[in-house]
Enzyme design. Structure first.
Site, PDB file in Angstrom:
ATOM      1  N   ASP A 122      61.574  12.023 -46.966  1.00 31.00           N
ATOM      2  CA  ASP A 122      60.581  11.008 -46.583  1.00 31.00           C
ATOM      3  C   ASP A 122      60.105  10.146 -47.754  1.00 31.00           C
ATOM      4  O   ASP A 122      59.496   9.097 -47.535  1.00 31.00           O
ATOM      5  CB  ASP A 122      59.345  11.671 -45.955  1.00 31.00           C
ATOM      6  CG  ASP A 122      59.641  12.269 -44.592  1.00 31.00           C
ATOM      7  OD1 ASP A 122      60.777  12.117 -44.123  1.00 31.00           O
ATOM      8  OD2 ASP A 122      58.731  12.885 -44.014  1.00 31.00           O
ATOM      9  N   ARG A 260      68.657   1.132 -25.229  1.00 32.73           N
ATOM     10  CA  ARG A 260      69.010   2.534 -25.483  1.00 32.73           C
ATOM     11  C   ARG A 260      68.351   2.987 -26.776  1.00 32.73           C
ATOM     12  O   ARG A 260      68.160   2.196 -27.691  1.00 32.73           O
ATOM     13  CB  ARG A 260      70.519   2.707 -25.648  1.00 32.73           C
ATOM     14  CG  ARG A 260      71.330   2.308 -24.432  1.00 32.73           C
ATOM     15  CD  ARG A 260      71.286   3.411 -23.363  1.00 32.73           C
ATOM     16  NE  ARG A 260      72.248   3.135 -22.319  1.00 32.73           N
ATOM     17  CZ  ARG A 260      72.023   2.394 -21.239  1.00 32.73           C
ATOM     18  NH1 ARG A 260      70.835   1.819 -21.060  1.00 32.73           N
ATOM     19  NH2 ARG A 260      72.968   2.218 -20.336  1.00 32.73           N
TER      20      ARG A 260
END
Ligand code: F6P
Length: 336
Positions: A122, A260
């Site tokens: 992260d 999607r």
């Protein structure tokens, strides 16, 4: 001298490079290394192994961590952790981990000699310019975006790519920029779904029949809260998830275009590290061993500009390192 090492929290490409570097540097200086299994769990349970140089041969390109990892809390078992440390006749401990592991390390460093090494895909640990694992995660996510471009274009679809990032949007921002995304949504800037739909529609009006939207798992709707799976991880933090699927429905309805979502999830953490991450992890591991050897405890090996420096371990226990506004503003030029 004799040092312990543990890897805690979520795994991250580059962990084995750190372990290898610590052991190699230790051998060079006549020191021994003991590896604790499964993060703080190894110290609590007394589960450890000697790490001679042969044990780290060939592990550099391997993903994961040969020591295993866990999110077991150390502070509730503080006395046991201290007792195990002394049972092993250690001169110091190297704790490799993210915010949770390093917070505990920082607290424990009042009683134990500890050096930290920051790790997380992260890239949100304060005190270091970069964490290893981040470059690999961005590489994987940008590669996925490249692939999704061609299928989105062929089907005239909106494709949403959900990437990791609880508090910080570093992966979303860098992967989105590298992959040429049209919209990037990060935890630092709550968003309005109507505005996102307008961007997508404006692009379609310009004749671009598809859009790529990158969203960090921790991104939030303006005035809303982070979407979770309704379960907690072993540290008691909510498991994040759902923002990509929520956006899928909203954007399909609002843009009247097929939409999607692809959730990249742990694909971003698994497998071999990039060359950049292997080098960064090796440099941090070596610096951490040298710090321990020199008795410079309560510190963390961190990247500062071009150098690996020692910074106070307590820095890592502070608030997360978020993407600054300036970087997010600059990115605007490349979106849409
Ligand atoms: O802290 C790194 C991280 O990859 C976060 O982005 C993510 O929320 C979390 O780990 C998920 O980890 P796990 O599935 O192992 O609980």
């Amino acid at each position: 001298m004799r040092f312990g090492i543990l890897t805690g929290g979520g795994d991250c490409p580059g962990l084995n490079a750190v372990i290898r570097a610590v052991v190699r540097s230790a051998v060079l200086h006549g020191d021994e290394v003991v590896g604790f299994r499964d993060g703080w769990g190894g110290l609590i349970d007394g589960n450890c192994e000697e790490l001679p140089i042969e044990r780290v041969a060939g592990i550099l390109p391997r993903g994961g961590t040969i020591l295993g990892t866990s999110r077991r809390a150390a502070l509730e078992q503080r006395e046991l952790v201290v007792q195990r440390f002394h049972e092993q006749r250690l001169d110091g401990l190297i704790a490799v981990g993210g915010n949770g592991t390093l917070c505990a390390a920082s607290e424990l460093s009042a009683e134990l000699p500890i050096v930290g090494v920051p790790k997380t895909i992260d890239n949100d640990i304060r005190g270091t310019d970069r964490t290893f694992g981040f470059d690999t995660a961005v590489h994987i996510a940008a590669g996925a975006i490249d692939r999704l471009h061609t299928t989105a274009e062929s089907h005239y679809r909106n494709l949403i790519v959900e990437v990791m990032g609880r508090n910080a949007g570093w992966i979303a921002l860098h992967a989105g920029l590298a992959g040429g995304a049209d919209v990037i949504l990060v935890p630092e800037r709550p968003f309005d779904v109507g505005e996102v739909a307008e961007r997508v529609l404006a692009r379609r009006a310009r004749g671009r029949g598809f859009s790529i939207i990158v969203v960090a798992e921790g991104a939030v709707v303006r005035g809303g809260t982070t979407l979770t799976k309704g379960r907690l991880d072993p540290m008691g933090r909510p498991l994040l998830g759902g923002i990509g699927h929520w956006l899928e429905q909203e954007l399909e309805e609002r843009t009247k275009a097929e939409t999607r979502v692809v959730v990249l999830g742990h694909m971003q953490r698994g497998g071999t590290a990039t060359a950049y991450d292997r080098v960064l992890a090796s440099r941090m591991g070596q610096r951490a061993h040298l710090a321990a050897h020199e008795g410079r405890f309560g510190t963390m090996a961190a990247l500062r500009g071009p150098s690996i420096e020692l910074v106070p371990l307590a820095l890592a226990a502070g608030p997360p390192n978020l993407v600054p506004d300036m970087e997010l503003d600059l990115a605007e030029a490349f979106l849409g």
